[in-house]
Design a protein around this motif. Structure first.
Motif, PDB file in Angstrom:
ATOM      1  N   VAL A  66       1.093  -1.385   0.096  1.00 59.20           N
ATOM      2  CA  VAL A  66       0.116   0.036   0.340  1.00 59.20           C
ATOM      3  C   VAL A  66       0.429   1.816  -0.105  1.00 59.20           C
ATOM      4  O   VAL A  66       1.306   1.181   0.750  1.00 59.20           O
ATOM      5  N   THR A  67       0.541   2.662  -0.887  1.00 55.74           N
ATOM      6  CA  THR A  67       1.435   3.775  -0.571  1.00 55.74           C
ATOM      7  C   THR A  67       0.286   4.473  -1.110  1.00 55.74           C
ATOM      8  O   THR A  67      -1.222   4.714  -0.425  1.00 55.74           O
ATOM      9  N   ASP A  68       0.712   5.795  -0.518  1.00 53.40           N
ATOM     10  CA  ASP A  68      -0.433   7.448  -0.713  1.00 53.40           C
ATOM     11  C   ASP A  68      -1.065   6.999  -1.800  1.00 53.40           C
ATOM     12  O   ASP A  68      -2.410   7.255  -2.053  1.00 53.40           O
ATOM     13  N   ASP A  69      -1.033   6.328  -2.952  1.00 55.63           N
ATOM     14  CA  ASP A  69      -1.450   6.733  -4.508  1.00 55.63           C
ATOM     15  C   ASP A  69      -2.601   4.745  -5.110  1.00 55.63           C
ATOM     16  O   ASP A  69      -2.767   4.809  -5.672  1.00 55.63           O
ATOM     17  N   THR A  70      -1.575   3.850  -4.342  1.00 53.42           N
ATOM     18  CA  THR A  70      -1.533   2.682  -5.177  1.00 53.42           C
ATOM     19  C   THR A  70      -1.599   1.369  -3.846  1.00 53.42           C
ATOM     20  O   THR A  70      -1.580   1.243  -3.058  1.00 53.42           O
ATOM     21  N   VAL A  71      -3.093   0.317  -4.028  1.00 50.47           N
ATOM     22  CA  VAL A  71      -2.766  -0.677  -3.489  1.00 50.47           C
ATOM     23  C   VAL A  71      -2.809  -1.607  -4.621  1.00 50.47           C
ATOM     24  O   VAL A  71      -3.848  -1.766  -5.176  1.00 50.47           O
ATOM     25  N   ILE A  72      -1.931  -2.553  -3.676  1.00 52.77           N
ATOM     26  CA  ILE A  72      -1.695  -4.037  -5.159  1.00 52.77           C
ATOM     27  C   ILE A  72      -2.190  -4.864  -4.097  1.00 52.77           C
ATOM     28  O   ILE A  72      -1.522  -5.683  -2.537  1.00 52.77           O
ATOM     29  N   ASP A 115     -14.710  -8.015  -7.460  1.00 51.95           N
ATOM     30  CA  ASP A 115     -16.016  -8.806  -6.454  1.00 51.95           C
ATOM     31  C   ASP A 115     -15.306  -9.069  -4.450  1.00 51.95           C
ATOM     32  O   ASP A 115     -16.052  -8.157  -3.613  1.00 51.95           O
ATOM     33  N   ARG A 116     -13.930  -9.085  -4.493  1.00 49.31           N
ATOM     34  CA  ARG A 116     -13.373  -9.024  -3.222  1.00 49.31           C
ATOM     35  C   ARG A 116     -13.290  -8.137  -2.641  1.00 49.31           C
ATOM     36  O   ARG A 116     -11.718  -8.733  -1.638  1.00 49.31           O
ATOM     37  N   ILE A 117     -12.566  -6.794  -3.284  1.00 51.72           N
ATOM     38  CA  ILE A 117     -11.603  -5.905  -3.171  1.00 51.72           C
ATOM     39  C   ILE A 117     -12.989  -4.986  -3.008  1.00 51.72           C
ATOM     40  O   ILE A 117     -13.857  -4.341  -3.499  1.00 51.72           O
ATOM     41  N   PRO A 118     -12.670  -4.754  -1.470  1.00 51.77           N
ATOM     42  CA  PRO A 118     -13.669  -3.340  -1.179  1.00 51.77           C
ATOM     43  C   PRO A 118     -13.516  -1.913  -1.412  1.00 51.77           C
ATOM     44  O   PRO A 118     -12.313  -1.459  -2.736  1.00 51.77           O
ATOM     45  N   ASP A 146      -6.692  -2.996   4.707  1.00 55.98           N
ATOM     46  CA  ASP A 146      -7.653  -4.118   3.741  1.00 55.98           C
ATOM     47  C   ASP A 146      -9.002  -4.315   4.513  1.00 55.98           C
ATOM     48  O   ASP A 146      -9.975  -4.654   4.069  1.00 55.98           O
ATOM     49  N   SER A 147      -9.758  -3.218   5.431  1.00 61.36           N
ATOM     50  CA  SER A 147     -11.000  -3.335   6.228  1.00 61.36           C
ATOM     51  C   SER A 147     -12.167  -3.089   5.422  1.00 61.36           C
ATOM     52  O   SER A 147     -13.008  -3.040   5.714  1.00 61.36           O
ATOM     53  N   GLY A 148     -11.753  -2.057   4.903  1.00 59.90           N
ATOM     54  CA  GLY A 148     -13.299  -1.447   3.944  1.00 59.90           C
ATOM     55  C   GLY A 148     -12.713   0.091   3.521  1.00 59.90           C
ATOM     56  O   GLY A 148     -11.615   0.498   4.200  1.00 59.90           O
ATOM     57  N   VAL A 149     -13.419   0.373   2.380  1.00 59.50           N
ATOM     58  CA  VAL A 149     -13.561   2.087   1.989  1.00 59.50           C
ATOM     59  C   VAL A 149     -14.843   3.275   2.197  1.00 59.50           C
ATOM     60  O   VAL A 149     -15.601   2.444   1.993  1.00 59.50           O
ATOM     61  N   VAL A 150     -14.895   4.109   2.617  1.00 54.57           N
ATOM     62  CA  VAL A 150     -15.520   5.004   2.565  1.00 54.57           C
ATOM     63  C   VAL A 150     -15.575   6.181   1.861  1.00 54.57           C
ATOM     64  O   VAL A 150     -14.453   7.069   1.824  1.00 54.57           O
TER      65      VAL A 150
END
Length: 717
Positions: free
Chosen positions: A43-49, A68-71, A519-523
């Motif tokens: 995980v960087t400031d701009d990218t999640v791998i 579908d498995r990525i929040p 990686d618990s979620g996104v709001v």
């Protein structure tokens, strides 16, 4: 189309078998799979791998299954009627955009097998390295690099509809890499049958019932699509070619049972399209890069409709003696686009991309309308008009509309600091639209479209995004000449408008995104405001007062505003890390001065709420979930020259359960439109018009296609 009465029973039996086998094999699979959620690789400031190993416990079949498995990931369908190729989009494959319209990158995600993927990157920032611009987040699918690999994915689909109609479909996708050469071909036959049933009650202005109607509208459609992609990479160069052919023609049968008579319609639709697109990319040692992209499309939309009227006490036979309406509509749209761009660094923190695009779009159309009229002034019956009296005032003997457009653009990317970026752009477009046939006309349009996109990372998890942009809509050339009206059985055509101009819009947005730890979620929350000029809506196009007509036209200024809120959370805090809950709450409003009534009206719905749930029980290789949607309504009306209509949707619920059996065979059962969602409409008819007439009739109707059950079996080998 095969009629069966055992469909629902078979589907329920399949569901029982699916669950039974899940429990029977749970113990065996528990030794191989784990319910522990894997974290993204980086995980960087701009990218999640997300590496391929992250998805292994879920046994995905395609890239779409992986997403579908990525929040918090939502990918648009793309393609379609956008303005040229542009630079927008939200999907990259190996860091490269795909040159296509109908053959869009989003469609590729359904075709690429999960086992071909090395990793998936969710890019949240702007960058000169990206081939697309202006998206909140970009999904980059990185394929595994191998000298020799291949995979084949097969899917079989069966659908059962509420009227006991069974239909079947299948798709086969094969991908192969030999050295630097990669290829993918997909063949799909997709069932798309629908029987929509409607009931309507009619009232007089005092609210007293005066009539009723039951309608059955059957679309007997199967969609055939063949798509291919081939790419070659050597040293610092890449080339790619994409092709697509589709055939989606179908017959439509409509029957209407009024109180005093019966009405039947038979419509034959001939729909087909093909597309060829490609791109070439070369990178230089000094950081410079050049691209060339092209797309050629050809789409045919032909329709022939015949309407018959019969007495309910007589035999229901459709023949020329009781034919009342004939419509023959032909449309062919062709588009040729080529774009070149060149990017280079200005400094270590700044980059500039400049480019030029040329697009030629052409529509050839005709519309012949015949009806049963007698008396003075009527033209004699003609076989060209279905043996009925021609209606030249409603017809279009032949029209050609062509646009030649040039677009020059420049994009500047600036890394202001390790936590903030700024992207600015300036696009200048010049076009000429010419029309010949029924009307001869030629007009020129010139637009300057600036935009700005600023992003600031308060932390690795919290990002602010602010955008402002000028946008210009793509005109629907079919609106330049008379067209079929499929929405109102009493107004069969809409007039053309050769003076239609593009809709212009100033768009302002401010958003916040927060990614929960591990990686618990996104709001997300995003507010917007849109200031519109030359809004395209219904205008009065009446020439003969006895034949009131509407047409698409430029109504005037309008505004839209609202807020989007969405959240996607893993339920790890409840001990269920492989379950994801997603929710949306979107609220909108708008305003325009209606050209018929002179009153302030809304131009879109008020919003919607959505709740989704997905749980992967990895110990059993089982997944299940649902998606519930609830629309908000608040007084938005569709107003034309003779009617004022309000359309209201109802809540809908889709559910699914899937299970991986044996060696990678996925069985999925879906319940589509589980609640039998209806579309309800209240229509107020005025005579002679809504401008200065009086209310003559009220029509309240609801229609639904009811629930559909879908069983699919897929595997990759």
């Amino acid at each position: 189309m095969l009629k069966v009465k055992t469909g629902p029973v078979l589907m329920l039996a399949s569901a029982s078998l699916l669950w039974g086998m899940s429990y029977a094999q749970a113990q065996e699979n528990s030794a191989e799979l784990t319910t522990e959620s894997l974290a993204p690789e980086g995980v960087t400031d701009d990218t999640v791998i997300y590496p391929a190993s992250f998805f292994s416990p879920y046994n995905p079949v395609s890239v779409s299954d992986m997403l579908d498995r990525i929040p918090g990931v939502s990918v648009g369908r793309g393609g379609g009627g956008g303005r040229g190729l542009g630079t927008g989009g939200d999907v990259l494959i190996n860091g490269q955009r795909m040159a296509g319209k109908e053959n869009s990158p989003r469609d590729q995600l359904d075709r690429i097998a999960a086992q071909e993927v090395e990793r998936i990157e969710i890019i949240r920032g702007t960058s000169a390295e990206l081939d697309v611009r202006g998206s909140g987040q970009v999904v980059n699918v990185v394929l595994a690099d191998a000298n020799n690999r291949s995979s084949t994915t097969v899917e079989l689909v069966g659908r059962w509809n509420h009227d006991q109609t069974a239909e079947a479909g299948a798709s086969v996708s094969h991908s192969r890499q030999i050295g630097n050469l990669q290829g993918l071909i997909n063949i799909e036959a997709r069932p798309n049958y629908e029987n929509r049933e409607s009931t309507e009650v009619q009232y007089d202005p005092a609210g007293q019932p005066i009539g009723s109607l039951f309608e059955s509208n059957v679309r007997d459609q199967d969609v055939l699509e063949i798509a291919g992609n081939i790419g070659y990479q050597w040293a610092n160069q890449r080339a790619q070619l994409n092709v697509l052919y589709g055939d989606s023609g179908y017959p439509r049968r409509v029957s209407r049972d009024f109180r005093d008579y019966l009405e039947y319609e038979q419509t034959d639709n001939d729909h087909s399209n093909w597309e060829v697109g490609g791109d070439y990319d070369i990178s230089f040692a000094n950081g410079h890069r050049a691209q060339l992209l092209f797309v050629a499309t050809d789409q045919t939309r032909d329709e022939q409709r015949e309407r018959y009227r019969a007495d309910p006490d007589t035999a229901q036979v459709a023949d020329d003696s009781n034919k009342t309406l004939f419509i023959d509509s032909d449309q062919r749209t062709r588009e040729r686009i080529v774009q070149g761009n060149y990017s280079f660094p200005l400094t270590s923190d700044q980059n500039l991309r400049v480019g030029l695009e040329r697009a030629v779009t052409r529509l050839d159309s005709s519309l012949l309308v015949g009806s049963r009229h007698s008396g003075s002034g009527s033209l004699p019956p003609s076989e060209r008009y279905g043996g009925l009296n021609p209606q030249p005032a409603l017809s279009n003997a032949g029209t050609t509309v062509e646009e030649v457009r040039y677009e020059g653009f420049a994009f500047h990317n600036w890394v202001l600091s390790p936590r903030s970026t700024l992207e600015t752009s300036l696009v200048y477009e010049s076009s000429e639209i010419s029309q010949s046939g029924v009307v001869d006309n030629s007009r020129r349009f010139n637009y300057l479209r600036p935009s700005i996109d600023y992003r600031f990372n308060f932390t690795e998890s919290l990002q602010l995004r602010a955008t402002a942009a000028k946008e210009v809509s793509q005109l629907s050339f079919s609106s330049f000449a008379a067209t079929v009206n499929d929405d109102d059985r009493e107004q069969n055509t809409d007039a053309g408008n050769p003076e239609l101009a593009p809709q212009e819009e100033l768009r302002y947005e401010l958003g916040l995104e927060y990614r929960l730890p591990n990686d618990s979620g996104v709001v997300n929350s995003r507010i917007f405001y849109r200031d519109i000029e030359n809004y395209i809506g219904n205008i009065n196009a009446t020439v003969d007062p006895n034949e009131p007509l509407s047409a698409e036209g430029n109504v005037g200024p309008a505004t839209r505003w609202g807020i989007f809120n969405d959240a996607s959370l893993r339920l790890g805090f409840l001990g269920v890390p492989d379950a994801i809950v997603s929710a949306e709450l979107n609220i909108f409003d708008s305003q325009i001065t209606n050209p018929f009534l002179g009153s302030k009206e809304r131009i879109n719905r008020r919003g919607e709420a959505e709740l989704g749930f997905r749980h992967d029980v990895t110990a059993w290789a089982l997944s299940y979930g649902f998606d519930y949607r609830y629309p908000f309504h608040g007084g938005e009306y569709d107003i034309d020259v003779t009617t004022i209509t309000r359309n209201d949707g109802q809540a809908s619920l889709d559910m699914f359960v899937s299970r991986v059996f044996f060696d990678g065979v996925t069985v999925r059962l879906e319940s589509d439109n589980t609640l039998g969602q209806s579309r309800c409409r209240s229509r107020y008819r005025y005579a002679p018009s809504t401008i200065d007439g009086e209310l003559s009739r009220i029509e309240d109707s609801c229609s639904s296609r009811y629930r559909r059950l879908i069983l699919s079996v897929s595997s990759t080998f």
